[in-house]
Design an enzyme around this catalytic site. Sequence first.
Site, PDB file in Angstrom:
ATOM      1  N   HIS A   1      -1.900   0.562  -9.573  1.00 56.09           N
ATOM      2  CA  HIS A   1      -2.480  -0.388  -8.619  1.00 56.09           C
ATOM      3  C   HIS A   1      -3.144  -1.560  -9.365  1.00 56.09           C
ATOM      4  O   HIS A   1      -4.346  -1.816  -9.214  1.00 56.09           O
ATOM      5  CB  HIS A   1      -3.489   0.326  -7.702  1.00 56.09           C
ATOM      6  CG  HIS A   1      -3.755  -0.450  -6.437  1.00 56.09           C
ATOM      7  ND1 HIS A   1      -4.078   0.146  -5.245  1.00 56.09           N
ATOM      8  CD2 HIS A   1      -3.746  -1.788  -6.175  1.00 56.09           C
ATOM      9  CE1 HIS A   1      -4.270  -0.773  -4.311  1.00 56.09           C
ATOM     10  NE2 HIS A   1      -4.064  -1.967  -4.865  1.00 56.09           N
TER      11      HIS A   1
ATOM     12  N   GLU B   1      -3.019   7.824  -4.102  1.00 60.77           N
ATOM     13  CA  GLU B   1      -3.464   7.363  -5.416  1.00 60.77           C
ATOM     14  C   GLU B   1      -4.960   7.698  -5.608  1.00 60.77           C
ATOM     15  O   GLU B   1      -5.719   7.714  -4.624  1.00 60.77           O
ATOM     16  CB  GLU B   1      -3.210   5.852  -5.572  1.00 60.77           C
ATOM     17  CG  GLU B   1      -3.917   4.967  -4.588  1.00 60.77           C
ATOM     18  CD  GLU B   1      -3.461   3.496  -4.719  1.00 60.77           C
ATOM     19  OE1 GLU B   1      -2.247   3.236  -4.710  1.00 60.77           O
ATOM     20  OE2 GLU B   1      -4.349   2.638  -4.829  1.00 60.77           O
TER      21      GLU B   1
ATOM     22  N   ARG C   1       0.881  -1.175   0.000  1.00 57.77           N
ATOM     23  CA  ARG C   1       0.000   0.000   0.000  1.00 57.77           C
ATOM     24  C   ARG C   1       0.915   1.219   0.000  1.00 57.77           C
ATOM     25  O   ARG C   1       1.999   1.199   0.620  1.00 57.77           O
ATOM     26  CB  ARG C   1      -0.888   0.041   1.255  1.00 57.77           C
ATOM     27  CG  ARG C   1      -2.045  -0.953   1.233  1.00 57.77           C
ATOM     28  CD  ARG C   1      -3.167  -0.524   0.283  1.00 57.77           C
ATOM     29  NE  ARG C   1      -4.310  -1.432   0.333  1.00 57.77           N
ATOM     30  CZ  ARG C   1      -4.511  -2.480  -0.470  1.00 57.77           C
ATOM     31  NH1 ARG C   1      -3.627  -2.774  -1.402  1.00 57.77           N
ATOM     32  NH2 ARG C   1      -5.595  -3.215  -0.356  1.00 57.77           N
TER      33      ARG C   1
END
Length: 324
Positions: free
Chosen positions: A279, A261, A232
């Site tokens: 991602h 993000e 993450r």
Amino acid sequence: MVKPVILNAAELPGWAHEELHALFTVLDLPKDCADARAFLAQHGPKVRGIALRKTPIDAAFLDALPALEIISSYSAGLDNLDVNAAKARGVSIANTSHILSDDVANAAVGLALAVTRDFVNADAFVRAGRWPQEKEYPLARSLTRMKVGIVGLGTIGSAIALRLAAFGCELAYFGPSRKPVAMPYFDDVAQLARACDMLILTCPLTPATHHLVDAKVIDALGRDGFIVNIARGPVLDERALVEALAADRIAGAALDVFEHEPRVPDALMRDRRVVLTPHLGSGTKETRRRMAEHVVDALARHFDVAGPRDAVHRVAGRGCAVES
Ligand code: NAP
């Protein structure tokens, strides 16, 4: 038979949504926060299960659901959920760690290769027609025999280790506890960094791992070192990375996840030593389908209702990872 009431907060594909509706009484959580609060106040006491994706669920949210038995998460990461509060209330949690680990590990290895072999810039070099004039592309770095430290040797970290062992990497790991594996263990992440040429981040985001990889760890890795972050964004101190790159204190990074993000700092976007992906760790058609199936199947199993893949499960003996 009365169908169990499920709160749908998962934004599942249409077919999975239909499957949920066939098995349960489904209440769709309103997207707006104020509407969601009013909705929970009215319907919360009936809810026995949640289909979850990214919706934040804290202790107050759980307090509104006194009959809740299970949370079935589309993701592996549970950083949007207060796991301790859920466990304290006896709520079972199912996630998709075991389903997506192969594809996330494949993505991590792809990123490790891309950043060490400079594949993204090499592609641009060929497309720009520079090959005939410049003849040779600058030499890169070899992943084979590279010392790689895995930060968080769980389901995904282990899948990465398996792959990198086949590449001939020298592996070590850091985490809260030593695992029964034949790999050097470090109880300090900076010491792991000092012993390695590359760190691959695969731990969950928790208060303990927020900015776990900071300027001190980056400097311990050193100017020839690489970081791959598939965990993450906030596990890595992005500002410290930008500063280290600006001062040539690190060789490069490959990032699938970011602190804010989908916003990515300009400094990272401009830097040719950094590989950026949006991602996409688990982003294959096959895995995303299985993740959605698992959200439905874990709920069906928990409430002992015959789900759409029930016969397949019984024949193949496939289980759902449900912990409590
Ligand atoms: P997992 O099986 O639970 O493994 C997590 C590992 O991290 C465990 O070995 C755990 O150690 C370790 N860990 C826990 N706290 C730590 C700490 N403070 N410092 C270092 N290590 C720590 O989870 P997983 O399925 O491998 O997934 C890991 C994470 O990857 C997820 O939480 C998610 O955030 C991320 N992820 C990203 C993508 C993507 O698309 N980029 C996709 C899926 C998952 P113990 O076993 O000792 O507790």
